[in-house]
Write a protein that holds these residues in place. Structure first.
Motif, PDB file in Angstrom:
ATOM      1  N   GLN A 222      -6.201   8.600  -1.001  1.00 54.07           N
ATOM      2  CA  GLN A 222      -5.566   9.795  -1.529  1.00 54.07           C
ATOM      3  C   GLN A 222      -4.724   9.352  -2.719  1.00 54.07           C
ATOM      4  OE1 GLN A 222      -3.065  11.798   1.318  1.00 54.07           O
ATOM      5  NE2 GLN A 222      -3.816  13.761   0.632  1.00 54.07           N
ATOM      6  N   ILE A 223      -5.073   9.869  -3.890  1.00 54.44           N
ATOM      7  CA  ILE A 223      -4.364   9.500  -5.106  1.00 54.44           C
ATOM      8  C   ILE A 223      -3.646  10.719  -5.677  1.00 54.44           C
ATOM      9  CG2 ILE A 223      -5.990   7.643  -5.667  1.00 54.44           C
ATOM     10  CD1 ILE A 223      -7.048   9.570  -7.927  1.00 54.44           C
ATOM     11  N   GLN A 224      -2.730  10.427  -6.572  1.00 62.00           N
ATOM     12  CA  GLN A 224      -2.098  11.501  -7.340  1.00 62.00           C
ATOM     13  C   GLN A 224      -2.378  11.227  -8.806  1.00 62.00           C
ATOM     14  OE1 GLN A 224       1.752  13.086  -6.165  1.00 62.00           O
ATOM     15  NE2 GLN A 224       2.415  12.859  -8.284  1.00 62.00           N
ATOM     16  N   THR A 225      -2.862  12.237  -9.494  1.00 58.57           N
ATOM     17  CA  THR A 225      -3.163  12.088 -10.915  1.00 58.57           C
ATOM     18  C   THR A 225      -1.902  12.373 -11.728  1.00 58.57           C
ATOM     19  OG1 THR A 225      -3.782  14.402 -11.237  1.00 58.57           O
ATOM     20  CG2 THR A 225      -5.529  12.886 -10.498  1.00 58.57           C
ATOM     21  N   LYS A 226      -1.946  11.994 -13.008  1.00 61.34           N
ATOM     22  CA  LYS A 226      -0.776  12.258 -13.852  1.00 61.34           C
ATOM     23  C   LYS A 226      -0.598  13.760 -14.080  1.00 61.34           C
ATOM     24  CE  LYS A 226      -3.056  11.436 -18.271  1.00 61.34           C
ATOM     25  NZ  LYS A 226      -3.096  10.592 -19.449  1.00 61.34           N
TER      26      LYS A 226
ATOM     27  N   GLN B  43      -3.850   0.130  11.463  1.00 59.69           N
ATOM     28  CA  GLN B  43      -4.513  -0.907  10.679  1.00 59.69           C
ATOM     29  C   GLN B  43      -4.919  -0.407   9.291  1.00 59.69           C
ATOM     30  OE1 GLN B  43      -4.766  -4.194  11.721  1.00 59.69           O
ATOM     31  NE2 GLN B  43      -3.339  -3.350  13.206  1.00 59.69           N
ATOM     32  N   PHE B  44      -4.356   0.700   8.868  1.00 58.15           N
ATOM     33  CA  PHE B  44      -4.618   1.279   7.552  1.00 58.15           C
ATOM     34  C   PHE B  44      -3.351   1.999   7.118  1.00 58.15           C
ATOM     35  CE2 PHE B  44      -6.265   3.949  10.946  1.00 58.15           C
ATOM     36  CZ  PHE B  44      -5.631   5.157  10.715  1.00 58.15           C
ATOM     37  N   ALA B  45      -3.305   2.384   5.875  1.00 58.04           N
ATOM     38  CA  ALA B  45      -2.138   3.072   5.331  1.00 58.04           C
ATOM     39  C   ALA B  45      -2.355   4.582   5.387  1.00 58.04           C
ATOM     40  CB  ALA B  45      -1.902   2.624   3.888  1.00 58.04           C
TER      41      ALA B  45
ATOM     42  N   PRO C 184      -6.961   8.360 -15.631  1.00 61.72           N
ATOM     43  CA  PRO C 184      -5.971   7.467 -16.245  1.00 61.72           C
ATOM     44  C   PRO C 184      -4.563   7.819 -15.756  1.00 61.72           C
ATOM     45  CG  PRO C 184      -7.423   8.412 -17.907  1.00 61.72           C
ATOM     46  CD  PRO C 184      -7.721   9.113 -16.619  1.00 61.72           C
ATOM     47  N   GLY C 185      -3.798   6.789 -15.418  1.00 62.26           N
ATOM     48  CA  GLY C 185      -2.436   7.000 -14.941  1.00 62.26           C
ATOM     49  C   GLY C 185      -2.339   7.348 -13.464  1.00 62.26           C
ATOM     50  N   TRP C 186      -3.442   7.252 -12.721  1.00 53.70           N
ATOM     51  CA  TRP C 186      -3.430   7.572 -11.295  1.00 53.70           C
ATOM     52  C   TRP C 186      -2.481   6.640 -10.553  1.00 53.70           C
ATOM     53  CZ3 TRP C 186      -4.744   4.257  -7.328  1.00 53.70           C
ATOM     54  CH2 TRP C 186      -5.332   3.045  -7.716  1.00 53.70           C
ATOM     55  N   GLN C 187      -2.072   7.083  -9.389  1.00 56.29           N
ATOM     56  CA  GLN C 187      -1.323   6.235  -8.463  1.00 56.29           C
ATOM     57  C   GLN C 187      -1.666   6.660  -7.042  1.00 56.29           C
ATOM     58  OE1 GLN C 187       2.817   6.961  -9.275  1.00 56.29           O
ATOM     59  NE2 GLN C 187       2.830   8.914  -8.231  1.00 56.29           N
ATOM     60  N   MET C 188      -1.359   5.812  -6.095  1.00 51.80           N
ATOM     61  CA  MET C 188      -1.563   6.198  -4.703  1.00 51.80           C
ATOM     62  C   MET C 188      -0.662   7.395  -4.414  1.00 51.80           C
ATOM     63  SD  MET C 188      -3.900   4.168  -3.652  1.00 51.80           S
ATOM     64  CE  MET C 188      -3.933   4.479  -1.900  1.00 51.80           C
ATOM     65  N   ALA C 189      -1.144   8.355  -3.644  1.00 51.76           N
ATOM     66  CA  ALA C 189      -0.363   9.553  -3.335  1.00 51.76           C
ATOM     67  C   ALA C 189       0.894   9.165  -2.558  1.00 51.76           C
ATOM     68  CB  ALA C 189      -1.202  10.527  -2.519  1.00 51.76           C
TER      69      ALA C 189
ATOM     70  N   LEU D   8       0.830  -1.205   0.000  1.00 46.82           N
ATOM     71  CA  LEU D   8       0.000   0.000   0.000  1.00 46.82           C
ATOM     72  C   LEU D   8       0.862   1.251   0.000  1.00 46.82           C
ATOM     73  CD1 LEU D   8      -2.738  -0.961   2.587  1.00 46.82           C
ATOM     74  CD2 LEU D   8      -3.085  -0.535   0.167  1.00 46.82           C
ATOM     75  N   LEU D   9       1.897   1.236   0.820  1.00 50.62           N
ATOM     76  CA  LEU D   9       2.771   2.395   0.895  1.00 50.62           C
ATOM     77  C   LEU D   9       3.534   2.595  -0.407  1.00 50.62           C
ATOM     78  CD1 LEU D   9       4.143   1.994   4.513  1.00 50.62           C
ATOM     79  CD2 LEU D   9       2.426   3.591   3.702  1.00 50.62           C
ATOM     80  N   ALA D  10       3.837   1.503  -1.080  1.00 54.27           N
ATOM     81  CA  ALA D  10       4.575   1.589  -2.344  1.00 54.27           C
ATOM     82  C   ALA D  10       3.663   1.993  -3.492  1.00 54.27           C
ATOM     83  CB  ALA D  10       5.238   0.246  -2.635  1.00 54.27           C
ATOM     84  N   GLY D  11       2.362   2.006  -3.265  1.00 50.50           N
ATOM     85  CA  GLY D  11       1.435   2.447  -4.295  1.00 50.50           C
ATOM     86  C   GLY D  11       0.659   1.317  -4.936  1.00 50.50           C
TER      87      GLY D  11
END
Length: 164
Positions: A71-75, A50-52, A29-34, A9-12
């Motif tokens: 929480q995501i980060q967009t391209k 118990q969560f990231a 499109p191209g999102w990733q975990m923040a 989870l921490l690595a995305g």
């Protein structure tokens, strides 16, 4: 959650239901975990949350089903806080916040029944359902609590921010 899943989870590499990932893929499109700062990651590991810091599960609408806030980060380099409420065969989506990327922002879950303070009404209360806090390093944190079909945003100043 097994330790390897937390690291993923921490690595995305989020472990999310297909309905959530397909919605994210089509909308962002191209999102990733923040990304999260290593200091925050270490704190989460040390205290065995118990969560990231970028993904919280809970029952945010009180229906007994597992919901997701992430929480995501967009391209386009925008950081978005988004909630997915389980509605059975699909997920209801709620955009809670949008900010420039900040590796020092992270999420905390306020469990149902936990004590809090409403700075609008100036009264203490207990959370009637799980809620999520968006913590900032240089800004006042925000709490998002689902009520009557929408997420209500509340300021959550730390104790040191309150004038005595």
């Amino acid at each position: 959650m097994p330790p390897f899943a937390f690291v993923a989870l921490l690595a995305g590499a989020a472990i999310l239901p297909p309905g959530v990932t397909s919605e994210l893929d089509s909308r962002y499109p191209g999102w990733q975990m923040a990304p999260v700062a290593p200091q925050i990651t270490a704190w989460f590991r040390e205290y065995r949350f118990q969560f990231a810091p970028n993904l919280v599960t809970g029952d945010f609408d009180g229906d007994g089903k597992t919901d997701y806030v992430l929480q995501i980060q967009t391209k386009e380099r925008q950081q978005i806080l988004i909630a997915f409420l389980d509605r059975g065969r699909k997920f209801e989506t709620h955009i809670l916040a949008s900010d420039p990327p900040d590796p020092f922002s992270y999420l905390l879950r306020m469990d149902k029944g936990s004590k809090d303070f409403d700075f609008t009404t100036l009264r203490p209360f207990r959370h009637p359902v799980d809620a999520v806090d968006l913590m900032y390093f240089e800004r006042t944190p925000l709490t998002f609590m689902y009520r009557k079909g929408v997420f209500r945003k509340m300021l959550s100043p730390a104790d040191e921010e309150i004038e005595k």
